[in-house]
Design a protein around this motif. Sequence first.
Motif, short mmCIF file in Angstrom:
data_model
loop_
_atom_site.label_atom_id
_atom_site.label_comp_id
_atom_site.label_asym_id
_atom_site.label_seq_id
_atom_site.Cartn_x
_atom_site.Cartn_y
_atom_site.Cartn_z
N GLN A 46 0.83 -1.21 0.00
CA GLN A 46 0.00 0.00 0.00
C GLN A 46 0.87 1.25 0.00
OE1 GLN A 46 -2.50 -0.48 3.41
NE2 GLN A 46 -3.93 -1.85 2.37
N ARG A 47 1.93 1.24 0.80
CA ARG A 47 2.81 2.41 0.87
C ARG A 47 3.52 2.64 -0.46
NH1 ARG A 47 3.07 7.22 2.86
NH2 ARG A 47 5.02 8.05 2.14
N LEU A 48 4.01 1.56 -1.09
CA LEU A 48 4.68 1.70 -2.37
C LEU A 48 3.72 2.20 -3.44
CD1 LEU A 48 6.94 -1.49 -2.40
CD2 LEU A 48 7.66 0.89 -2.08
N ALA A 49 2.49 1.70 -3.44
CA ALA A 49 1.49 2.16 -4.41
C ALA A 49 1.16 3.63 -4.18
CB ALA A 49 0.23 1.30 -4.31
N PHE A 50 1.04 4.02 -2.92
CA PHE A 50 0.77 5.43 -2.61
C PHE A 50 1.93 6.31 -3.07
CE2 PHE A 50 1.23 9.06 0.25
CZ PHE A 50 0.02 9.69 0.03
N ASP A 51 3.17 5.88 -2.76
CA ASP A 51 4.34 6.67 -3.17
C ASP A 51 4.43 6.80 -4.68
OD1 ASP A 51 5.08 7.06 -0.56
OD2 ASP A 51 6.64 5.51 -0.55
N GLU A 52 4.12 5.72 -5.39
CA GLU A 52 4.18 5.77 -6.85
C GLU A 52 3.12 6.71 -7.41
OE1 GLU A 52 3.93 2.82 -10.72
OE2 GLU A 52 4.21 1.97 -8.73
N ALA A 53 1.90 6.62 -6.88
CA ALA A 53 0.84 7.52 -7.34
C ALA A 53 1.17 8.97 -7.00
CB ALA A 53 -0.49 7.11 -6.71
N GLU A 54 1.70 9.19 -5.82
CA GLU A 54 2.08 10.54 -5.42
C GLU A 54 3.22 11.06 -6.30
OE1 GLU A 54 4.16 11.16 -1.60
OE2 GLU A 54 2.42 12.39 -1.10
N TRP A 55 4.19 10.18 -6.61
CA TRP A 55 5.34 10.59 -7.42
C TRP A 55 4.90 10.96 -8.83
CZ3 TRP A 55 8.11 8.75 -11.71
CH2 TRP A 55 9.38 9.29 -11.87
N HIS A 56 3.99 10.16 -9.42
CA HIS A 56 3.52 10.45 -10.77
C HIS A 56 2.67 11.72 -10.81
CE1 HIS A 56 5.11 7.10 -13.03
NE2 HIS A 56 4.77 6.30 -12.04
N GLY A 57 2.07 12.08 -9.70
CA GLY A 57 1.28 13.29 -9.64
C GLY A 57 2.10 14.54 -9.36
N ASP A 58 3.38 14.37 -9.08
CA ASP A 58 4.26 15.50 -8.75
C ASP A 58 4.72 16.20 -10.03
OD1 ASP A 58 5.59 17.20 -7.09
OD2 ASP A 58 6.78 15.66 -6.10
N THR A 59 5.34 17.35 -9.86
CA THR A 59 5.81 18.12 -11.02
C THR A 59 6.99 17.40 -11.68
OG1 THR A 59 7.38 19.41 -9.73
CG2 THR A 59 5.13 20.28 -9.92
N LEU A 60 7.21 17.72 -12.94
CA LEU A 60 8.31 17.11 -13.69
C LEU A 60 9.66 17.50 -13.09
CD1 LEU A 60 9.07 15.38 -16.10
CD2 LEU A 60 9.06 17.44 -17.51
N GLU A 61 9.78 18.72 -12.59
CA GLU A 61 11.04 19.15 -11.97
C GLU A 61 11.36 18.31 -10.74
OE1 GLU A 61 8.57 21.28 -12.69
OE2 GLU A 61 9.42 22.68 -14.16
N ARG A 62 10.34 18.07 -9.93
CA ARG A 62 10.56 17.29 -8.70
C ARG A 62 10.89 15.83 -9.03
NH1 ARG A 62 13.01 17.05 -4.49
NH2 ARG A 62 12.29 15.40 -3.16
N ARG A 63 10.22 15.27 -10.05
CA ARG A 63 10.54 13.90 -10.44
C ARG A 63 11.96 13.79 -10.98
NH1 ARG A 63 5.72 12.27 -14.20
NH2 ARG A 63 5.74 14.49 -14.57
#
Length: 151
Positions: A46-63
């Motif tokens: 669940q944590r990994l899925a949340f982190d992945e969804a949060e990461w994909h929703g972040d700005t391109l600069e932050r990624r």
Amino acid sequence: ADLTPDGGIGGKAMAAGSRDDNGNPMYSTDDYEFAPDLGLRGPMRQRLAFDEAEWHGDTLERRCQDMLQRVDRSGVWTVGTTIGALVLAGIDSFFAVGDTAPIPVADLTPAWFPGVLVRAVALDPAMVDSAESTLQAVFLFEFVLRAWSAQ
């Protein structure tokens, strides 16, 4: 009381060691110390899925910053570019200044090395210059990417 697959009480009885719909072993909350993953597989997924969804929703600069930090921590970038630069410098040292004649690789290998493997291969100064330009372009891209993502 019986445990359901989602951890609730009631419904179908689920004993420790039984399997879920996907064939994965199910463990009750009171026997987590006997589970090979200590009962942490579900929360970790669940944590990994949340982190992945949060990461994909972040700005391109932050990624980009995250990816550069990951590459920096692993050391792959530092080791790879250092080896590339050293190999190019070593190959470049075979040529005299202004020399444009290719050097057969068979002339550089030891006598015990089978010449059949490298008979048709030659080090061309133009190839070395092209590789140096490519490596410089990679360094320039990294510099621009780091500057852009740091804004």
